[in-house]
Design a protein around this motif. Structure first.
Motif, PDB file in Angstrom:
ATOM      1  N   GLU A  51      22.416 -40.114  12.927  1.00 16.19           N
ATOM      2  CA  GLU A  51      22.598 -39.071  13.936  1.00 16.19           C
ATOM      3  C   GLU A  51      23.005 -37.748  13.282  1.00 16.19           C
ATOM      4  OE1 GLU A  51      25.514 -40.769  16.512  1.00 16.19           O
ATOM      5  OE2 GLU A  51      24.009 -41.511  17.943  1.00 16.19           O
ATOM      6  N   LEU A  52      23.892 -37.830  12.291  1.00 14.14           N
ATOM      7  CA  LEU A  52      24.342 -36.618  11.615  1.00 14.14           C
ATOM      8  C   LEU A  52      23.189 -35.927  10.892  1.00 14.14           C
ATOM      9  CD1 LEU A  52      26.583 -34.732  10.579  1.00 14.14           C
ATOM     10  CD2 LEU A  52      26.925 -36.333   8.671  1.00 14.14           C
ATOM     11  N   MET A  53      22.414 -36.683  10.129  1.00 16.35           N
ATOM     12  CA  MET A  53      21.312 -36.074   9.374  1.00 16.35           C
ATOM     13  C   MET A  53      20.229 -35.545  10.306  1.00 16.35           C
ATOM     14  SD  MET A  53      20.867 -38.270   5.848  1.00 16.35           S
ATOM     15  CE  MET A  53      20.718 -39.905   6.571  1.00 16.35           C
ATOM     16  N   SER A  54      19.987 -36.236  11.421  1.00 17.82           N
ATOM     17  CA  SER A  54      18.992 -35.773  12.387  1.00 17.82           C
ATOM     18  C   SER A  54      19.424 -34.464  13.029  1.00 17.82           C
ATOM     19  CB  SER A  54      18.757 -36.839  13.462  1.00 17.82           C
ATOM     20  OG  SER A  54      18.201 -38.008  12.910  1.00 17.82           O
ATOM     21  N   SER A  55      20.716 -34.381  13.386  1.00 12.53           N
ATOM     22  CA  SER A  55      21.222 -33.150  14.008  1.00 12.53           C
ATOM     23  C   SER A  55      21.216 -32.001  13.013  1.00 12.53           C
ATOM     24  CB  SER A  55      22.629 -33.375  14.563  1.00 12.53           C
ATOM     25  OG  SER A  55      23.537 -33.709  13.529  1.00 12.53           O
ATOM     26  N   MET A  56      21.525 -32.264  11.751  1.00 20.30           N
ATOM     27  CA  MET A  56      21.480 -31.225  10.721  1.00 20.30           C
ATOM     28  C   MET A  56      20.054 -30.726  10.514  1.00 20.30           C
ATOM     29  SD  MET A  56      24.157 -32.777   7.891  1.00 20.30           S
ATOM     30  CE  MET A  56      23.850 -31.450   6.691  1.00 20.30           C
ATOM     31  N   HIS A  57      19.109 -31.648  10.522  1.00 20.61           N
ATOM     32  CA  HIS A  57      17.706 -31.273  10.356  1.00 20.61           C
ATOM     33  C   HIS A  57      17.224 -30.440  11.538  1.00 20.61           C
ATOM     34  CE1 HIS A  57      13.288 -31.930  10.517  1.00 20.61           C
ATOM     35  NE2 HIS A  57      13.386 -31.821   9.202  1.00 20.61           N
ATOM     36  N   LEU A  58      17.647 -30.829  12.730  1.00 21.94           N
ATOM     37  CA  LEU A  58      17.254 -30.089  13.926  1.00 21.94           C
ATOM     38  C   LEU A  58      17.833 -28.672  13.906  1.00 21.94           C
ATOM     39  CD1 LEU A  58      15.884 -30.138  16.725  1.00 21.94           C
ATOM     40  CD2 LEU A  58      18.035 -30.971  17.668  1.00 21.94           C
TER      41      LEU A  58
END
Length: 346
Positions: A51-58
């Motif tokens: 979730e953290l990496m996905s939100s950072m990518h977004l």
């Protein structure tokens, strides 16, 4: 007989490979996101990290090891991610991100297996409870398994050349059997000229104000399709089976509906017409389910169950979509839209 305990399906190695690949090559994150959701990971630490990496990518932030560790450190909850040392070790375990799609599919498959186990347990608990009828239990079991299967049905890009080949073959077949009706005839000449018959995968909605004859038109089409040798399934959410069949009898016999309701039928004309209509309808492959308030999952499940022993099934009628039940947590408009999407996907 004692049951042998089994471990919950999961692949910690594949989960680490996915997360490590995302750290090594953030450009592949969209590929992973097409396959996985956070809850597909078994370990809660892996869920949070994904979730953290996905939100950072977004957000457009760099999803690299140093940046991810920095964000986790600022949050002060490194233990929730397995610890900083554990996060730093993920990239070292993956020599390359080349096979990240394969590992993502493994994680997805294990997650689906876990959902199947959870669904099976809920089916067992409901059956053991003894509070539901056999029909309700079967419908619940079918609905549960069907919903799990639907969660993983995804489409993908197709090259134009593939579709052109398929459509060209279809057009050639139409040309070899040219005519006004290339699908299944509705029995209504003018409508067939417009639609060229009912086509596979079509979702046709009859829309009009109340009491304008929507049900009558749908039943006429259903009867004509069945007379052509095709199977028809009718979900009647408003009228009972008896009311529906009476309407079809009256239409087929061309007898005044008011005469049937009052029983004022002539012996020399009305009765012979009704007997003849009954004999014709008796032979038709028409199946009716008049369970009220069904949701889209139940409708799709029952339609699939009907199709299995009756491969000739070619038309499903739902009368009417406004009476289908849906998620009470959303607006009625969203419920109807969801039902429409589900019917289109049948």
């Amino acid at each position: 007989m004692e049951s042998v305990p089994r471990s919950v399906p999961h692949s910690p190695e594949a989960e680490r490979a996915v997360l490590g690949g995302m750290l090594l090559d953030p450009a592949r994150i969209p590929l992973v996101q097409e396959t996985l959701k956070a809850e597909d990971f078994y370990r809660s630490a892996h869920q949070k990290l994904y979730e953290l990496m996905s939100s950072m990518h977004l957000a457009g932030d760099p999803v690299e090891l140093v940046a991810v560790v920095e964000v986790i450190s600022r949050g002060g909850k490194a233990d929730e991610y397995g610890g900083l040392a554990y996060v730093a070790s993920l990239a070292d375990e993956v020599p390359s991100s080349e096979n990240i799609g394969y590992y993502a599919r493994l994680v997805s498959e294990r997650a689906t297996e876990r959902r199947l186990l959870e669904g099976a347990r809920s089916i067992i608990d409901m059956t053991a409870g003894g509070e539901r009828s056999l029909r309700e239990l079967i419908e619940y079991a079918e609905s549960t398994v069907y919903q799990i299967g639907q969660q993983k049905q995804t489409g993908d890009w197709r090259q134009m050349s593939e579709v052109v080949d398929e459509e060209f073959i279809r057009i050639q077949q139409l040309a070899n059997n040219s005519g006004d009706v290339t699908g299944i005839s509705t029995g209504l000449v003018d409508l067939d000229k417009i639609l060229a018959g009912l086509q596979r995968t079509d979702l046709i909605i009859l829309a009009a104000r109340p009491a304008m004859g929507k049900t009558a038109l749908a039943l006429n089409i259903a009867r004509n399709v069945a007379l052509g040798g095709h199977g028809v399934g009718i979900f009647s959410l408003e009228m009972s089976c008896g009311q529906l069949v009476t309407r079809m009898l009256v239409s087929q016999a061309r007898v005044h509906a008011g005469s049937v309701r009052t029983g004022m039928l002539s012996r020399d004309k009305d009765w012979p017409a009704l007997v003849d209509a009954a004999e014709k309808l008796y032979q038709l492959p028409v199946f009716i389910d008049d369970t009220p308030g069904q949701n889209i999952t139940a409708v799709r499940s029952k339609a699939r169950r009907l199709k299995s022993p009756h491969p000739e099934l070619a038309l499903v009628v739902v009368d009417y979509i406004g009476l289908m039940s849906g998620d009470p947590g959303v607006s009625r408009q969203e419920q109807v839209a969801s039902a429409s999407r589900g019917l289109k996907g049948m």
